[in-house]
Design a protein around this motif. Structure first.
Motif, mmCIF file in Angstrom:
data_model
loop_
_atom_site.group_PDB
_atom_site.id
_atom_site.type_symbol
_atom_site.label_atom_id
_atom_site.label_comp_id
_atom_site.label_asym_id
_atom_site.label_seq_id
_atom_site.Cartn_x
_atom_site.Cartn_y
_atom_site.Cartn_z
ATOM 1 N N UNK A 46 42.764 36.496 81.858
ATOM 2 C CA UNK A 46 43.869 36.711 82.795
ATOM 3 C C UNK A 46 44.780 37.828 82.290
ATOM 4 N N UNK A 47 45.037 37.832 80.989
ATOM 5 C CA UNK A 47 45.882 38.886 80.418
ATOM 6 C C UNK A 47 45.223 40.257 80.567
ATOM 7 N N UNK A 48 43.913 40.318 80.333
ATOM 8 C CA UNK A 48 43.178 41.584 80.446
ATOM 9 C C UNK A 48 43.189 42.084 81.886
ATOM 10 N N UNK A 49 42.975 41.179 82.839
ATOM 11 C CA UNK A 49 42.993 41.570 84.250
ATOM 12 C C UNK A 49 44.372 42.097 84.633
ATOM 13 N N UNK A 50 45.417 41.395 84.203
ATOM 14 C CA UNK A 50 46.771 41.842 84.509
ATOM 15 C C UNK A 50 47.059 43.222 83.944
ATOM 16 N N UNK A 51 46.644 43.450 82.698
ATOM 17 C CA UNK A 51 46.860 44.756 82.071
ATOM 18 C C UNK A 51 46.053 45.841 82.785
ATOM 19 N N UNK A 52 44.838 45.495 83.213
ATOM 20 C CA UNK A 52 43.998 46.462 83.913
ATOM 21 C C UNK A 52 44.607 46.859 85.251
ATOM 22 N N UNK A 53 45.082 45.872 85.997
ATOM 23 C CA UNK A 53 45.708 46.152 87.292
ATOM 24 C C UNK A 53 46.953 47.007 87.097
ATOM 25 N N UNK A 54 47.751 46.654 86.107
ATOM 26 C CA UNK A 54 48.959 47.429 85.824
ATOM 27 C C UNK A 54 48.608 48.864 85.436
ATOM 28 N N UNK A 114 40.367 38.161 92.739
ATOM 29 C CA UNK A 114 40.697 37.272 91.619
ATOM 30 C C UNK A 114 41.019 35.886 92.170
ATOM 31 N N UNK A 115 40.552 34.863 91.467
ATOM 32 C CA UNK A 115 40.682 33.523 92.026
ATOM 33 C C UNK A 115 39.951 33.473 93.351
ATOM 34 N N UNK A 138 45.458 33.744 95.624
ATOM 35 C CA UNK A 138 46.422 34.342 94.700
ATOM 36 C C UNK A 138 47.458 33.315 94.244
ATOM 37 N N UNK A 139 47.826 32.415 95.134
ATOM 38 C CA UNK A 139 48.835 31.418 94.782
ATOM 39 C C UNK A 139 48.390 30.440 93.724
ATOM 40 N N UNK A 140 47.090 30.357 93.456
ATOM 41 C CA UNK A 140 46.573 29.437 92.441
ATOM 42 C C UNK A 140 46.464 30.086 91.066
ATOM 43 N N UNK A 141 46.769 31.372 90.987
ATOM 44 C CA UNK A 141 46.643 32.100 89.727
ATOM 45 C C UNK A 141 47.871 31.864 88.840
ATOM 46 N N UNK A 142 47.723 32.078 87.540
ATOM 47 C CA UNK A 142 48.896 31.998 86.664
ATOM 48 C C UNK A 142 49.988 32.950 87.144
ATOM 49 N N UNK A 143 51.234 32.532 86.968
ATOM 50 C CA UNK A 143 52.369 33.293 87.490
ATOM 51 C C UNK A 143 52.408 34.741 87.036
ATOM 52 N N UNK A 144 52.066 34.993 85.776
ATOM 53 C CA UNK A 144 52.132 36.360 85.252
ATOM 54 C C UNK A 144 51.157 37.270 85.983
ATOM 55 N N UNK A 145 49.957 36.766 86.289
ATOM 56 C CA UNK A 145 48.971 37.579 86.989
ATOM 57 C C UNK A 145 49.399 37.803 88.441
#
Length: 263
Positions: free
Chosen positions: A99-107, A157-158, A127-134
């Motif tokens: 999840x952290x890697x995906x978030x960093x990639x999108x950013x 995602x999700x 999207x609503x089921x994903x961790x808040x940070x993502x």
């Protein structure tokens, strides 16, 4: 006397790549390409990496290259499956890293939108089921690229195909119920466009070509509804090993097919 210089494998590869790209450019190209980015974990395991996260990072680094290739050829729609609903049940530590890697990639994609003029990023899935940070990363990327109209990148995602169809049908039923329609009315009137209008990807063209890496010969639920008339291409390289020439081969294969669209 002229000296003949032997052609090394790198030079031969570049020559073949250029020749193949020239041929592909001369043919009909897909408007929308979907990609199942598979094989990151096996890539990491076979290379003795410390954790699956190393494979996921290598896979994330390949995404900008793919977007370069698509932008160069004028392919305006790309859907990338990065995280399925089933993936959400993985080991907690691995999932957190992914999840952290995906978030960093999108950013990272949104921050470098000058590299792809007209870039627009949207998230598709539960999207609503994903961790808040993502969720926040996806929302920020969508806002930052909202005016893009040349290269539309959908981040799945999700995402699960069955869940998407259930989501679409539920939304349609809720809309009809709110309008005071009976279940009999809904059953009698139900048309494919009612489902299509409520998919995560509503308003986007269906994929012309779907590519899956890593040698697996299945879709695993990716864009189940939207892929009714898609062409499929399966190739052996793990996603981090996917090369420009592999992409060109997928496009060449697409161009060799006769698309009938059920007719």
């Amino acid at each position: 006397m002229a000296v003949r210089v032997p052609l090394g494998p790198d030079l031969l590869y570049r020559l073949y790549d250029r020749q193949l790209e020239s041929r592909v450019r001369a043919g009909t190209l897909p408007q929308h390409v979907g990609v199942i980015l598979d094989g990151n974990r096996r890539f990491a395991r076979e290379r003795g990496y410390d954790s699956p996260a190393d494979g996921h990072r290598a896979g994330a680094e390949k995404i900008p290259e793919l977007l370069d290739w698509c932008a160069s050829l004028g392919i305006g729609w790309v859907t990338l499956w990065l995280l399925s609903t089933e993936n959400l049940g993985r080991d907690e530590e691995e999932l957190a890293a992914l999840v952290e890697i995906i978030g960093a990639s999108v950013r990272g994609l949104a921050d470098r939108r000058d590299r792809w003029p007209g870039l627009r990023i949207t998230g598709v899935g539960a999207i609503g089921d994903l961790p808040g940070a993502l969720q926040e990363e996806l929302g920020a990327a969508e806002d930052a690229t909202a005016d893009g109209d040349t290269l539309h990148v959908q981040i799945a995602v999700g995402y699960g195909g069955r869940q998407e169809i259930i989501h679409a049908l539920r939304n349609h039923l809720e809309e009809r119920a709110a309008a005071g329609d009976s279940i009999t009315d809904v059953i009698e009137d139900l048309q494919p466009e009612h489902i299509a209008a409520n998919l995560y990807t509503a308003g986007t063209p269906d994929p012309d070509l779907i590519i899956r890496t890593s040698g697996e010969l299945r879709l695993s639920g990716f864009l189940m509804w939207q892929s009714a008339h898609s062409e499929f291409y399966f190739c052996d390289p793990y996603w981090p090993e996917f090369r420009h020439i592999d992409f060109l081969r997928a496009l060449r294969d697409f161009q060799r097919r006769r698309r009938r669209f059920g007719r």
